[in-house]
Design an enzyme around this catalytic site. Structure first.
Site, PDB file in Angstrom:
ATOM      1  N   CYS A  46       0.830  -1.218   0.000  1.00  0.00           N
ATOM      2  CA  CYS A  46       0.000   0.000   0.000  1.00  0.00           C
ATOM      3  C   CYS A  46       0.860   1.262   0.000  1.00  0.00           C
ATOM      4  CB  CYS A  46      -0.926   0.006   1.222  1.00  0.00           C
ATOM      5  SG  CYS A  46      -2.051  -1.399   1.289  1.00  0.00           S
ATOM      6  N   ASP A 139     -20.496  13.521 -14.905  1.00  0.00           N
ATOM      7  CA  ASP A 139     -21.939  13.286 -14.750  1.00  0.00           C
ATOM      8  C   ASP A 139     -22.250  12.435 -13.523  1.00  0.00           C
ATOM      9  OD1 ASP A 139     -20.944  10.875 -15.618  1.00  0.00           O
ATOM     10  OD2 ASP A 139     -22.209  10.723 -17.393  1.00  0.00           O
TER      11      ASP A 139
END
Length: 223
Positions: A46, A139
Site C-alpha cells: 500500500c 456526470d
C-alpha cells in the site's frame, strides 16, 4: 449484491477524511474522479501504491481528475502514514499530501461499494478492503471499475492511460485499440456507416482487409 455497476450514478456518500468531512459529489464538483481503496495503512504494498499515486498527482490534475483514497483505518492513522509515504518518495514529512484519504473504520462504505476482500482478514478477523479502483465521470456516473486482490499492487501509470481513453471516447465517436497511447491511431466505431465516417474523420479512415471480407477494423488518426 453490494456494489455499483458501470453507468450507475455513484453514491453521494458522506465520509470523514484527512481534509475533514466531505460529501462525495460536492468534492468532485464538475471534475472526473478516481476513488481507490487499499487494505491497510502502514503496510508495504500500500505504501508503494500511494507513493506512486502521489508522484502522479499532477498528471491526474492535468486531466481534471480528483483523487481520493480509502481504507478501514482512522483519520489519525492516515495522517501518520502519509508522512511515511512522503518519506518513501524522498519528500519531507511536513510536505502536503496531494489527495485526501477516507477513514472507513466502521466498514460501512466498503460494504456499500463492494470493496471488501473476503480472503484477506485483519487481526480482528474482519475482512480488509481490497484494491478497488472506481473512475467517475463529471456526470457522477461510474465509467470504470477494477478490482485487485490485496497481494497485487496496481499500476497507476496504466490508470492514467485508461483515463486518457475514457476522456477521448467520451468526446469523440471512437474507440481505442489494445495498448493504445495518446497520439496513436484510434478505431472507428462499427455502428458508423462508411460515408458518415469519411465526414466525421477528415484525416482519413484506413480499413484493414480481413479473410472474412468484413470491413470492421477501421482506423483513423486520433481526432
Amino acid at each position: 449484491m453490494p456494489g455499483i455497476l458501470l453507468g450507475d450514478v455513484f453514491p453521494n456518500f458522506e465520509a470523514e477524511t484527512t481534509i475533514g468531512k466531505i460529501k462525495f459529489h460536492d468534492f468532485l464538483g464538475d471534475s472526473w474522479g478516481i476513488l481507490f481503496s487499499h487494505p491497510r495503512d502502514y503496510t508495504p504494498v500500500c505504501t508503494t501504491e500511494l507513493g506512486r499515486a502521489a508522484k502522479l498527482s499532477d498528471e491526474f490534475k492535468k486531466r481534471n481528475v480528483k483523487m481520493i483514497a480509502l481504507s478501514i483505518d482512522s483519520v489519525e492513522d492516515h495522517h501518520g502514514w502519509s508522512k511515511d509515504i512522503l518519506a518513501y518518495n524522498n519528500e519531507k514529512p511536513e510536505s502536503t499530501f496531494p489527495f485526501p484519504i477516507i477513514a472507513d473504520d466502521k466498514r460501512e462504505l466498503s460494504v456499500k461499494l463492494g470493496m471488501l476482500d473476503p480472503d484477506e482478514l485483519g487481526k480482528d478477523g474482519m475482512p480488509l478492503t481490497a484494491r478497488c479502483v472506481f473512475v467517475i465521470g463529471p456526470d457522477k456516473k461510474m465509467k470504470l471499475s477494477i478490482l485487485y486482490p490485496a497481494t497485487t499492487g496496481r499500476n497507476f501509470d496504466e490508470l492514467l492511460r485508461v483515463i486518457d481513453s475514457l476522456q477521448l471516447t467520451a468526446q469523440k465517436r471512437v474507440a481505442t485499440p489494445v495498448n493504445w497511447k495518446p497520439g496513436e491511431q484510434v478505431m472507428v466505431l462499427p455502428n458508423i456507416p462508411e460515408d458518415e465516417a469519411s465526414t466525421l474523420f477528415p484525416a482519413g479512415v484506413y480499413t484493414k482487409e480481413l479473410p472474412s471480407g468484413k470491413k470492421y477494423l477501421r482506423y483513423t488518426p486520433q481526432p
